[in-house]
Design a protein around this motif. Structure first.
Motif, mmCIF file in Angstrom:
data_model
loop_
_atom_site.group_PDB
_atom_site.id
_atom_site.type_symbol
_atom_site.label_atom_id
_atom_site.label_comp_id
_atom_site.label_asym_id
_atom_site.label_seq_id
_atom_site.Cartn_x
_atom_site.Cartn_y
_atom_site.Cartn_z
ATOM 1 N N ILE A 180 61.612 26.347 132.304
ATOM 2 C CA ILE A 180 60.340 26.526 131.650
ATOM 3 C C ILE A 180 59.417 26.207 132.897
ATOM 4 O O ILE A 180 58.164 25.882 132.641
ATOM 5 N N GLY A 181 59.779 25.323 134.057
ATOM 6 C CA GLY A 181 59.231 24.891 134.873
ATOM 7 C C GLY A 181 60.052 24.592 136.230
ATOM 8 O O GLY A 181 59.980 24.704 137.376
ATOM 9 N N ASN A 182 61.039 23.441 135.842
ATOM 10 C CA ASN A 182 62.019 23.075 136.984
ATOM 11 C C ASN A 182 63.027 23.683 136.973
ATOM 12 O O ASN A 182 63.877 23.890 136.122
ATOM 13 N N MET A 183 63.328 24.314 138.136
ATOM 14 C CA MET A 183 64.519 24.983 138.680
ATOM 15 C C MET A 183 65.670 24.207 138.496
ATOM 16 O O MET A 183 66.740 24.915 138.174
ATOM 17 N N GLY A 184 65.644 22.988 138.522
ATOM 18 C CA GLY A 184 67.042 21.987 138.242
ATOM 19 C C GLY A 184 67.469 22.075 136.874
ATOM 20 O O GLY A 184 68.316 21.902 136.564
ATOM 21 N N ASP A 185 66.723 22.843 135.745
ATOM 22 C CA ASP A 185 67.133 23.081 134.415
ATOM 23 C C ASP A 185 67.787 24.252 134.406
ATOM 24 O O ASP A 185 68.410 24.747 133.253
ATOM 25 N N ALA A 186 68.082 24.958 135.477
ATOM 26 C CA ALA A 186 68.980 26.457 135.304
ATOM 27 C C ALA A 186 70.298 25.938 135.192
ATOM 28 O O ALA A 186 70.751 25.110 135.745
ATOM 29 N N THR A 187 70.969 26.666 134.085
ATOM 30 C CA THR A 187 72.383 26.161 133.654
ATOM 31 C C THR A 187 73.342 26.998 134.739
ATOM 32 O O THR A 187 73.150 28.004 135.294
ATOM 33 N N VAL A 188 74.365 26.481 134.932
ATOM 34 C CA VAL A 188 75.510 27.126 135.778
ATOM 35 C C VAL A 188 75.981 28.402 134.983
ATOM 36 O O VAL A 188 75.949 29.504 135.735
ATOM 37 N N LEU B 177 66.829 30.002 143.085
ATOM 38 C CA LEU B 177 68.155 29.557 143.065
ATOM 39 C C LEU B 177 69.077 29.950 143.900
ATOM 40 O O LEU B 177 70.150 29.536 143.867
ATOM 41 N N LYS B 178 68.557 30.389 145.017
ATOM 42 C CA LYS B 178 69.309 30.983 146.292
ATOM 43 C C LYS B 178 70.660 31.705 145.896
ATOM 44 O O LYS B 178 71.623 31.224 146.444
ATOM 45 N N ILE B 179 70.505 32.683 144.895
ATOM 46 C CA ILE B 179 71.470 33.649 144.520
ATOM 47 C C ILE B 179 71.159 34.886 144.784
ATOM 48 O O ILE B 179 69.746 35.337 145.116
ATOM 49 N N SER B 180 71.988 35.974 144.452
ATOM 50 C CA SER B 180 71.428 37.230 144.507
ATOM 51 C C SER B 180 72.068 38.095 143.328
ATOM 52 O O SER B 180 73.091 37.503 142.727
ATOM 53 N N THR B 181 71.467 39.253 142.812
ATOM 54 C CA THR B 181 72.044 39.873 141.700
ATOM 55 C C THR B 181 72.780 41.121 141.975
ATOM 56 O O THR B 181 72.512 41.427 143.286
ATOM 57 N N GLU C 189 57.771 23.446 140.690
ATOM 58 C CA GLU C 189 57.317 22.640 141.937
ATOM 59 C C GLU C 189 58.598 21.841 142.193
ATOM 60 O O GLU C 189 58.459 21.176 143.239
ATOM 61 N N THR C 190 59.643 21.826 141.609
ATOM 62 C CA THR C 190 60.806 21.234 142.193
ATOM 63 C C THR C 190 61.885 21.617 142.058
ATOM 64 O O THR C 190 62.120 22.620 140.898
ATOM 65 N N GLN C 191 62.738 21.939 143.222
ATOM 66 C CA GLN C 191 63.914 22.626 143.066
ATOM 67 C C GLN C 191 64.962 22.015 143.411
ATOM 68 O O GLN C 191 65.087 20.982 144.092
ATOM 69 N N GLN C 192 66.010 22.219 142.735
ATOM 70 C CA GLN C 192 67.408 21.575 143.267
ATOM 71 C C GLN C 192 68.568 22.600 143.712
ATOM 72 O O GLN C 192 68.571 23.695 142.830
#
Length: 304
Positions: free
Chosen positions: A35-43, A70-74, A7-10
């Motif tokens: 596990i919930g917050n997209m801001g926890d996705a690592t580089v 995450l606004k990326i593509s595979t 529910e929170t994206q960064q």
């Protein structure tokens, strides 16, 4: 532990991400996802998602939502890998790695192989000597443990308890004397019966914590005795992903010789001599014969 999108994206930059491995033997990377917050996705996770040759995902739809958030593509091939096809798909994935592919393994949330698919893949890869590494990150187990307020120096992860009441009771009976802090997962609609079973097996005063929606907007951690948490679950509409943390059993109080005087007297009533009865009971209870003998005499109000 499954989880819905955050529910929170960064916005996250991939600047400084590790370079791709040079051409050569393939390898497997187990990568933790938020596990919930997209801001926890690592580089590192973002770089792997963008550049891995193959991505094995527990749920490809959730993977697409993660990539979109995450606004990326595979660029790699995406394949499903879950509990229903692990056995059949593992050889296929290993064949791709043998051919030089970098295989990224992700689950719906958290670390692969921890109450999620991945174990069979790692086991098979290790047996062949195929390189396996990890891109660590969010973990519902460790997050719940850290927030519980319970001892963290020694703990064990028990995952989901059996759904059938008899099997669940048997498992909890085995854990009743576990001294380490225990971490469980549970579905929201089964939380109440689970807490009731814990209350019965461990006692109403055993300290515990219920953690729900970890890292999300409506994160909630309730701490207290099991009975209080059970009463909360009974009166609430519980939603979201749940982790339950339970304090371990305290060390048993050492038994005093006085606690075994009755057993000695029972043997004497059955015809045993005092010294024989004391020796037998002291041996079974692993206490001092001399101290038990003195306790029996003291209870009789006599001296040696």
């Amino acid at each position: 532990m499954n989880s819905s999108s955050s529910e929170t994206q960064q916005s996250i930059s991939t600047e400084g991400a590790e370079p791709r491995a040079a051409a050569g033997p393939g390898h497997i990377v187990l990568a933790a996802t938020p596990i919930g917050n997209m801001g926890d996705a690592t580089v590192r996770l973002i770089d792997l998602l963008q550049h891995a040759d193959v991505i094995a995902a527990e749920d490809t739809r959730r993977l697409h939502r993660l990539v979109s958030a995450l606004k990326i593509s595979t660029t790699g091939r995406i394949m499903s890998y879950h509990e229903h096809n692990e056995q059949s798909r593992t050889p296929e994935l290993l064949e791709l790695v043998r051919g030089g592919a970098t295989l990224l393994m992700v689950t719906d949330a958290g670390m692969p192989s921890v109450s999620d698919p991945g174990y069979r893949l790692v086991e098979a890869a290790a047996a062949e000597g195929i390189a396996v590494t990890a891109a660590p990150g969010p973990s519902a187990v460790l997050t719940a443990l850290a927030l519980s307020g319970l001892p963290t120096d020694r703990f064990c992860f028990e995952g989901f308890l059996p759904r059938k009441s008899g099997e669940r009771a048997a498992r909890l009976s085995e854990l009743a004397r576990e001294e380490r802090t225990m971490v469980f997962f549970e579905a929201p609609h089964r939380l109440e019966p689970m807490l009731r079973a814990l209350d019965t097996a461990f006692g109403p005063e055993r300290p515990a914590a219920v953690a729900r929606e970890l890292t999300k907007l409506h994160e909630q951690v309730l701490r207290g005795p099991l009975r209080e948490l059970l009463e909360w679950a009974e009166s609430s509409e519980v939603r979201g992903e749940i982790a339950v943390v339970v304090g371990g059993a305290g060390e048993a109080e050492p038994e005093a010789p006085e606690d075994h005087v009755g057993a000695v007297n029972d043997l004497i009533a059955q015809g045993s001599r005092l010294k024989d009865a004391v020796a037998s009971v002291a041996s079974d209870a692993r206490i001092s014969k001399r101290e038990l003998y003195s306790a029996v005499l003291a209870a009789r109000g006599s001296t040696p």
